[in-house]
Every structure is written in C-alpha cells, then in structure tokens.
Design a protein around this motif. Sequence first.
Motif, PDB file in Angstrom:
ATOM      1  N   ALA A   1       0.798  -1.257   0.250  1.00  0.00           N
ATOM      2  CA  ALA A   1      -0.083  -0.087  -0.028  1.00  0.00           C
ATOM      3  C   ALA A   1       0.973   1.364  -0.134  1.00  0.00           C
ATOM      4  CB  ALA A   1      -0.869  -0.036   1.202  1.00  0.00           C
ATOM      5  N   LYS A   2       2.232   1.200   0.312  1.00  0.00           N
ATOM      6  CA  LYS A   2       3.159   2.344   0.251  1.00  0.00           C
ATOM      7  C   LYS A   2       2.780   3.325   1.222  1.00  0.00           C
ATOM      8  CE  LYS A   2       4.170   1.837  -4.381  1.00  0.00           C
ATOM      9  NZ  LYS A   2       4.312   1.989  -6.123  1.00  0.00           N
ATOM     10  N   SER A   3       2.523   2.667   2.394  1.00  0.00           N
ATOM     11  CA  SER A   3       2.127   3.503   3.713  1.00  0.00           C
ATOM     12  C   SER A   3       2.971   3.076   4.662  1.00  0.00           C
ATOM     13  CB  SER A   3       0.694   2.993   3.862  1.00  0.00           C
ATOM     14  OG  SER A   3       0.222   3.385   5.325  1.00  0.00           O
ATOM     15  N   PHE A   4       3.317   4.171   5.790  1.00  0.00           N
ATOM     16  CA  PHE A   4       4.178   4.147   6.646  1.00  0.00           C
ATOM     17  C   PHE A   4       3.785   5.263   7.815  1.00  0.00           C
ATOM     18  CE2 PHE A   4       8.208   3.063   8.414  1.00  0.00           C
ATOM     19  CZ  PHE A   4       8.978   4.179   8.691  1.00  0.00           C
ATOM     20  N   SER A   5       2.855   4.566   8.461  1.00  0.00           N
ATOM     21  CA  SER A   5       2.441   5.513   9.527  1.00  0.00           C
ATOM     22  C   SER A   5       3.119   5.323  11.020  1.00  0.00           C
ATOM     23  CB  SER A   5       0.834   4.920   9.651  1.00  0.00           C
ATOM     24  OG  SER A   5       0.742   3.897   9.983  1.00  0.00           O
ATOM     25  N   LEU A   6       3.121   6.475  11.801  1.00  0.00           N
ATOM     26  CA  LEU A   6       3.825   6.485  13.087  1.00  0.00           C
ATOM     27  C   LEU A   6       2.682   6.374  14.209  1.00  0.00           C
ATOM     28  CD1 LEU A   6       6.603   6.772  14.785  1.00  0.00           C
ATOM     29  CD2 LEU A   6       5.929   9.323  14.547  1.00  0.00           C
ATOM     30  N   LYS A   7       2.934   5.642  15.166  1.00  0.00           N
ATOM     31  CA  LYS A   7       2.068   5.297  16.233  1.00  0.00           C
ATOM     32  C   LYS A   7       2.999   6.055  17.507  1.00  0.00           C
ATOM     33  CE  LYS A   7       0.319   1.758  18.368  1.00  0.00           C
ATOM     34  NZ  LYS A   7      -0.458   0.425  18.582  1.00  0.00           N
ATOM     35  N   ILE A   8       2.402   7.127  18.269  1.00  0.00           N
ATOM     36  CA  ILE A   8       2.776   7.190  19.273  1.00  0.00           C
ATOM     37  C   ILE A   8       1.974   6.977  20.392  1.00  0.00           C
ATOM     38  CG2 ILE A   8       3.829   9.157  20.611  1.00  0.00           C
ATOM     39  CD1 ILE A   8       4.015  10.730  18.096  1.00  0.00           C
ATOM     40  N   SER A   9       2.483   6.218  21.560  1.00  0.00           N
ATOM     41  CA  SER A   9       1.608   5.661  22.553  1.00  0.00           C
ATOM     42  C   SER A   9       2.193   6.529  23.786  1.00  0.00           C
ATOM     43  CB  SER A   9       2.019   4.099  22.787  1.00  0.00           C
ATOM     44  OG  SER A   9       1.730   3.413  21.641  1.00  0.00           O
ATOM     45  N   ASP A  10       0.899   6.531  24.724  1.00  0.00           N
ATOM     46  CA  ASP A  10       1.367   7.260  25.959  1.00  0.00           C
ATOM     47  C   ASP A  10       1.883   8.491  25.613  1.00  0.00           C
ATOM     48  OD1 ASP A  10       3.345   6.620  28.716  1.00  0.00           O
ATOM     49  OD2 ASP A  10       1.401   7.779  28.837  1.00  0.00           O
ATOM     50  N   SER A  11       1.348   9.483  24.857  1.00  0.00           N
ATOM     51  CA  SER A  11       1.699  10.785  24.541  1.00  0.00           C
ATOM     52  C   SER A  11       2.268  11.432  25.780  1.00  0.00           C
ATOM     53  CB  SER A  11       0.777  11.350  23.608  1.00  0.00           C
ATOM     54  OG  SER A  11       0.317  10.742  22.365  1.00  0.00           O
ATOM     55  N   GLN A  12       3.374  12.224  25.321  1.00  0.00           N
ATOM     56  CA  GLN A  12       3.974  13.231  26.615  1.00  0.00           C
ATOM     57  C   GLN A  12       3.735  14.562  25.824  1.00  0.00           C
ATOM     58  OE1 GLN A  12       7.616  11.186  27.745  1.00  0.00           O
ATOM     59  NE2 GLN A  12       6.737   9.483  28.163  1.00  0.00           N
ATOM     60  N   LEU A  13       4.038  15.541  26.977  1.00  0.00           N
ATOM     61  CA  LEU A  13       4.200  16.726  26.288  1.00  0.00           C
ATOM     62  C   LEU A  13       5.602  17.013  25.371  1.00  0.00           C
ATOM     63  CD1 LEU A  13       2.976  18.765  29.596  1.00  0.00           C
ATOM     64  CD2 LEU A  13       1.885  18.162  27.910  1.00  0.00           C
ATOM     65  N   GLY A  14       6.435  16.357  25.769  1.00  0.00           N
ATOM     66  CA  GLY A  14       7.566  16.351  25.133  1.00  0.00           C
ATOM     67  C   GLY A  14       7.635  15.922  23.528  1.00  0.00           C
ATOM     68  N   ASP A  15       6.412  15.109  23.455  1.00  0.00           N
ATOM     69  CA  ASP A  15       6.309  14.865  21.886  1.00  0.00           C
ATOM     70  C   ASP A  15       5.711  16.120  20.932  1.00  0.00           C
ATOM     71  OD1 ASP A  15       4.844  11.692  23.352  1.00  0.00           O
ATOM     72  OD2 ASP A  15       7.047  12.222  22.901  1.00  0.00           O
ATOM     73  N   THR A  16       5.274  17.150  21.636  1.00  0.00           N
ATOM     74  CA  THR A  16       4.955  18.179  20.858  1.00  0.00           C
ATOM     75  C   THR A  16       6.063  18.725  19.724  1.00  0.00           C
ATOM     76  OG1 THR A  16       3.330  19.015  22.405  1.00  0.00           O
ATOM     77  CG2 THR A  16       4.366  20.603  20.832  1.00  0.00           C
ATOM     78  N   ALA A  17       5.851  18.366  18.437  1.00  0.00           N
ATOM     79  CA  ALA A  17       6.839  18.855  17.578  1.00  0.00           C
ATOM     80  C   ALA A  17       6.144  18.889  16.223  1.00  0.00           C
ATOM     81  CB  ALA A  17       8.054  17.844  17.711  1.00  0.00           C
ATOM     82  N   MET A  18       7.083  19.019  15.262  1.00  0.00           N
ATOM     83  CA  MET A  18       6.651  18.785  13.737  1.00  0.00           C
ATOM     84  C   MET A  18       7.221  17.366  13.385  1.00  0.00           C
ATOM     85  SD  MET A  18       5.261  21.033  11.755  1.00  0.00           S
ATOM     86  CE  MET A  18       5.715  20.550  10.205  1.00  0.00           C
ATOM     87  N   TYR A  19       6.651  16.552  12.804  1.00  0.00           N
ATOM     88  CA  TYR A  19       7.041  14.965  12.474  1.00  0.00           C
ATOM     89  C   TYR A  19       7.142  15.249  10.921  1.00  0.00           C
ATOM     90  CZ  TYR A  19       6.493  13.882  17.326  1.00  0.00           C
ATOM     91  OH  TYR A  19       6.802  13.688  18.562  1.00  0.00           O
ATOM     92  N   PHE A  20       8.356  14.531  10.409  1.00  0.00           N
ATOM     93  CA  PHE A  20       8.380  14.465   8.921  1.00  0.00           C
ATOM     94  C   PHE A  20       8.572  13.044   8.554  1.00  0.00           C
ATOM     95  CE2 PHE A  20       8.820  18.894   7.778  1.00  0.00           C
ATOM     96  CZ  PHE A  20       9.021  19.539   8.770  1.00  0.00           C
ATOM     97  N   CYS A  21       8.121  12.486   7.635  1.00  0.00           N
ATOM     98  CA  CYS A  21       8.188  11.135   7.223  1.00  0.00           C
ATOM     99  C   CYS A  21       9.109  11.188   6.029  1.00  0.00           C
ATOM    100  CB  CYS A  21       6.919  10.817   6.632  1.00  0.00           C
ATOM    101  SG  CYS A  21       6.972   9.083   5.746  1.00  0.00           S
ATOM    102  N   ALA A  22      10.174  10.486   6.019  1.00  0.00           N
ATOM    103  CA  ALA A  22      10.850  10.505   4.733  1.00  0.00           C
ATOM    104  C   ALA A  22      11.357   9.157   4.282  1.00  0.00           C
ATOM    105  CB  ALA A  22      12.516  11.304   5.430  1.00  0.00           C
ATOM    106  N   PHE A  23      11.766   9.308   2.783  1.00  0.00           N
ATOM    107  CA  PHE A  23      11.754   8.380   1.986  1.00  0.00           C
ATOM    108  C   PHE A  23      13.321   8.335   1.513  1.00  0.00           C
ATOM    109  CE2 PHE A  23      10.728   5.102  -1.321  1.00  0.00           C
ATOM    110  CZ  PHE A  23      11.710   5.416  -2.268  1.00  0.00           C
ATOM    111  N   MET A  24      14.004   7.193   1.595  1.00  0.00           N
ATOM    112  CA  MET A  24      15.420   7.322   0.933  1.00  0.00           C
ATOM    113  C   MET A  24      15.521   6.137   0.096  1.00  0.00           C
ATOM    114  SD  MET A  24      19.169   7.179   2.978  1.00  0.00           S
ATOM    115  CE  MET A  24      19.479   9.072   2.767  1.00  0.00           C
TER     116      MET A  24
END
Lengths: 111, 113
Positions: free
Chosen positions: A72-95
């Motif tokens: 499916a060419k899909s690559f999702s990120l799961k963050i469990s037990d989210s913390q305040l320090g997880d606040t950020a921009m998240y970038f997916c990258a292909f190499m």
Amino acid sequence: AQTVTQSQPEMSVQEAETVTLSCTYDTSENNYYLFWYKQPPSRQMILVIRQEAYKQQNATENRFSVNFQKAAKSFSLKISDSQLGDTAMYFCAFMKNDMRFGAGTRLTVKP
Amino acid sequence: DVKVTQSSRYLVKRTGEKVFLECVQDMDHENMFWYRQDPGLGLRLIYFSYDVKMKEKGDIPEGYSVSREKKERFSLILESASTNQTSMYLCASSFTIKQGEQYFGPGTRLTVT
C-alpha cells in the motif's frame, strides 16, 4: 521521482493517549529506507525511527512504532502514551538515492 | 553523539547581499547536505557533497552555490540574496548516502528584506 505525502498538516492528542500520523509514498523501487524525524519547537531535528523496506517486521522504539504496509506504500507512526515533550513537527522521509521528505505534521500534545 | 553546528540561528540580510551560511560536523562524515524548509513544503534539497571539493545539485539549486574545502565544513552561499530566499536553512551530514540516517544542525532562519 519519489514523492512523500503527509495528509495531516496538524494533529492534537491528549497526554497519555495514542496518536497515529499518516504517511504515504510513491515509488517503483523495491529496496529503500523510510524514516520518521521529529523537530521540536526551536530545536534540532532528530531521528525517531527507521524502517528498511526489505524487513517485514515493523520497527519499534519504546513508545514509537510504525505500521509499514509495503504494498500500500504506507508508513504510519504510532505514538503511545503521548507526553508533552512529543509536541513537535514530524516529518516522514523516503530514501533510495537521496532523501525525500513529506510536508510535515504538526503534533500538539495537550495536558 | 554526532554534532552538527550552524554558524547562526537567525540572520537578517538585505536584498542583493552575498550571504554565507556555515555548517560544521564533528563525526568525520563523508556526506553533507543543505536543505531549505518552508511551511507546507517540507524539506527540499539544495545541494549535497559526498567528498571534499565535490558537490551535486539537489532539487532547487538556483540562486545558491556551495563550498566544501574541508571534510567537516560545508558552506552555502547566496550570491545575491533575494526576498524569496527567506527561509529556514538546515544542514545535515551522514556516513553513507543511500542508507544512513542524516544528522541535522539547529537551522538558520534567514530573512531577506
């Protein structure tokens, strides 16, 4: 050329809950690498997790895990037990021969 | 830990000025990269270098040049700054090009007025 799409410009989650960030990519290659990078506000971009396309097993790093669906060419990120320090921009990258980045998802973790 | 440093966090320049952005890495990495980051566009590759004095164009090289005289240092040059070059500039380095993760500097936010 490979393209990377992050369809969620912004997301929010309550502290301690789970959130999933989406990423799809377009390629005709069979062997490549996928990454999730995190860029906290006014801080350096750092690697969160990495996946080799030839590995079927999904990568996991503590509270961070991916759901890699090669067909499916899909690559999702799961963050469990989210913390305040997880606040950020998240970038997916292909190499393959060079690194291609998505537009990013701004995640806010609310107390 | 890998450390990538950039000479300035914030820079304000006037249109037409020549601008130098410096990047230094301390891990003996072969490869270094310059990206610009704009909202809604992610990171776009300007130039990269896989060895001293070697350089390759990325996706958006127009208006930029680079210099790599020493392995640890990679400079981005705006020959004549324009307002459309106002952006965040990120430097990165890696040990390998085709499979290695890239390590990023803190970024330089450049404003051209």
